[in-house]
Write a protein that holds these residues in place. Structure first.
Motif: not given
Length: 129
Positions: A17-21, A27-33, A39-41
């Motif tokens: 699911a993470m790889a798919l997400l 959008p860049n803002v959503l993608k960066s968050s 990366s924290l996980i």
């Protein structure tokens, strides 16, 4: 014993699911968050690799010490149980390998996005000069 395989199955599903997400266009803002959250996980999820390796060693040891049931002495029920155990161990090997592979894929995707963000910042800085 089955609990460890259930946990590993859920972890593999979560990694998929993470790889798919991460690979879905956003959008860049959503993608960066999303990238910063994943990366924290990733660092605590690194414990998955030794866990999967231990499970692979356990499968190997059980396979080496399993009683063979290929002769005519074995009954049909014993032969079925032997084949079922073999298929189950093959499924578990695939599960362990896919857990490690998906972790590596998610790690590389996050690393690529971070590198792209750094390069975009450098380009932005040069354009301002």
């Amino acid at each position: 014993m089955a609990l460890q395989w259930v946990i590993l199955t859920y972890v593999v599903a979560f990694e998929a699911a993470m790889a798919l997400l991460l690979t879905v266009p956003a959008p860049n803002v959503l993608k960066s968050s999303i990238v910063s959250l994943v990366s924290l996980i990733l660092q605590p999820a690194m414990t998955l690799i030794p866990f999967a390796a231990f499970q692979l060693l356990d499968i190997y040891w059980k396979n080496e010490h399993r009683m063979m049931c290929t002769s005519e002495i074995c009954t049909a029920a014993e032969r079925d149980r032997y084949e079922k155990a073999l298929y189950k161990s093959q499924k578990n090997v695939i599960l362990c390998a896919s857990a490690c592979l998906l972790y590596w894929c998610v790690y590389r995707i996050v690393k690529y996005y971070k590198d792209i963000q750094k390069l975009e910042e450098v380009v932005k800085k040069y354009k301002e000069q």
